[in-house]
Design a protein around this motif. Structure first.
Motif, PDB file in Angstrom:
ATOM      1  N   THR A 185      -3.598  -1.833  13.373  1.00 39.55           N
ATOM      2  CA  THR A 185      -4.213  -1.214  12.197  1.00 39.55           C
ATOM      3  C   THR A 185      -3.293  -0.130  11.651  1.00 39.55           C
ATOM      4  O   THR A 185      -2.721   0.654  12.407  1.00 39.55           O
ATOM      5  CB  THR A 185      -5.579  -0.582  12.551  1.00 39.55           C
ATOM      6  N   VAL A 186      -3.160  -0.120  10.320  1.00 41.62           N
ATOM      7  CA  VAL A 186      -2.416   0.941   9.641  1.00 41.62           C
ATOM      8  C   VAL A 186      -3.414   1.755   8.828  1.00 41.62           C
ATOM      9  O   VAL A 186      -4.216   1.191   8.069  1.00 41.62           O
ATOM     10  CB  VAL A 186      -1.333   0.373   8.703  1.00 41.62           C
ATOM     11  N   TYR A 187      -3.410   3.062   9.022  1.00 35.95           N
ATOM     12  CA  TYR A 187      -4.315   3.967   8.315  1.00 35.95           C
ATOM     13  C   TYR A 187      -3.537   4.729   7.239  1.00 35.95           C
ATOM     14  O   TYR A 187      -2.479   5.298   7.523  1.00 35.95           O
ATOM     15  CB  TYR A 187      -4.931   4.988   9.280  1.00 35.95           C
ATOM     16  N   ALA A 237       0.832  -1.204   0.000  1.00 27.65           N
ATOM     17  CA  ALA A 237       0.000   0.000   0.000  1.00 27.65           C
ATOM     18  C   ALA A 237       0.866   1.252   0.000  1.00 27.65           C
ATOM     19  O   ALA A 237       0.578   2.228  -0.707  1.00 27.65           O
ATOM     20  CB  ALA A 237      -0.928  -0.004   1.217  1.00 27.65           C
ATOM     21  N   ASP A 238       1.934   1.230   0.774  1.00 24.15           N
ATOM     22  CA  ASP A 238       2.820   2.397   0.843  1.00 24.15           C
ATOM     23  C   ASP A 238       3.477   2.676  -0.507  1.00 24.15           C
ATOM     24  O   ASP A 238       3.685   3.831  -0.874  1.00 24.15           O
ATOM     25  CB  ASP A 238       3.884   2.157   1.914  1.00 24.15           C
ATOM     26  N   ASP A 283       8.894  -0.113  10.576  1.00 16.67           N
ATOM     27  CA  ASP A 283      10.138  -0.438   9.869  1.00 16.67           C
ATOM     28  C   ASP A 283       9.886  -0.721   8.387  1.00 16.67           C
ATOM     29  O   ASP A 283      10.672  -0.308   7.532  1.00 16.67           O
ATOM     30  CB  ASP A 283      10.819  -1.644  10.510  1.00 16.67           C
ATOM     31  N   VAL A 284       8.782  -1.438   8.064  1.00 19.42           N
ATOM     32  CA  VAL A 284       8.532  -1.738   6.645  1.00 19.42           C
ATOM     33  C   VAL A 284       8.120  -0.472   5.894  1.00 19.42           C
ATOM     34  O   VAL A 284       8.324  -0.369   4.689  1.00 19.42           O
ATOM     35  CB  VAL A 284       7.471  -2.852   6.440  1.00 19.42           C
ATOM     36  N   LEU A 285       7.549   0.509   6.609  1.00 24.44           N
ATOM     37  CA  LEU A 285       7.205   1.779   5.982  1.00 24.44           C
ATOM     38  C   LEU A 285       8.453   2.640   5.763  1.00 24.44           C
ATOM     39  O   LEU A 285       8.478   3.493   4.882  1.00 24.44           O
ATOM     40  CB  LEU A 285       6.195   2.534   6.851  1.00 24.44           C
ATOM     41  N   ASN A 286       9.445   2.410   6.619  1.00 28.74           N
ATOM     42  CA  ASN A 286      10.741   3.091   6.483  1.00 28.74           C
ATOM     43  C   ASN A 286      10.605   4.617   6.461  1.00 28.74           C
ATOM     44  O   ASN A 286      11.211   5.303   5.649  1.00 28.74           O
ATOM     45  CB  ASN A 286      11.473   2.607   5.221  1.00 28.74           C
TER      46      ASN A 286
END
Length: 217
Positions: A165-167, A112-113, A144-147
């Protein structure tokens, strides 16, 4: 499998013991606040205790010289560094979450990012009132995966095993990606897969992602 369990009487310790017993594995060593139980040398050590017990964990690893699966949360950088050092001689599987569903959540979050631009991102995690570390290790894995610098909100309430949850929000829409653990058994099942993986592996530092990759391939 003859295994040792550090943190035997904790919530995860009990869940691991029950599942491993159900699958025919034998507890031959344990250590927690109540003391030490020793029957014979274990084939593998599993640690779900507290950071304060980390030196004791290293002591037992050095004594038995067997693989280690460690899910203790709240470890500092120096303790993680020590795990990397001992992994030069034994297999070490370290993770803050042993759920297959969380591995899927991590990959969906990263996807998604990569697809969304100019978005606001927030992470929300909820756990039981007894969890001491904040934010959770899993929330840190998501960050960390979003960095990138992402705010993490933490809630401690009731007996929630773990919600994450990630928004992703723009001015026109909000996308949410969520995972909810319904029981601690799902984590214990991941620990069992990790123990089976570690016993067959060469010395090295592994994460549950390595175990997950083996499972789906």
């Amino acid at each position: 499998m003859k295994y040792g369990l550090i943190g035997r009487n904790g919530r995860m310790g009990n869940e691991i013991y029950n599942l491993f017993s159900e699958k025919g594995h034998q507890l031959v060593f344990s250590y927690d606040k109540s003391g030490e139980f020793f029957e014979e040398k274990p084939e593998i050590l599993i640690d779900f205790s507290l950071p304060e017990a980390f030196n004791k964990v290293i002591e037992y690893v050095d004594k038995f010289k067997v693989p280690l699966v460690i899910g203790t949360t709240g470890l500092d950088e120096n303790q993680i560094k020590q795990l990397h050092e001992i992994s030069q001689n034994i297999p070490v599987v370290q993770s803050y979450n042993f759920s297959i569903g969380i591995q899927v959540l991590l990959r969906l979050t990263k996807l998604a990012d990569s697809l969304l631009k100019d978005v606001d991102i927030e992470i929300l995690e909820t756990h039981h009132r007894f969890k001491k570390d904040k934010p959770s290790g899993t929330a840190k894995m998501l960050k960390d995966v979003l960095n990138k610098d992402v705010n993490i909100s933490s809630i401690r309430v009731g007996n929630v095993p773990g919600d994450h949850t990630v928004y992703f929000g723009t001015l026109g829409e909000v996308i949410t990606i969520s995972h909810r653990a319904l029981s601690r058994r799902t984590f214990a099942e991941g620990v069992l897969k990790s123990a089976e993986f570690a016993i067959k592996s060469i010395a090295g530092f592994y994460t549950f992602n390595d175990v997950f990759n083996l499972t789906i391939n």
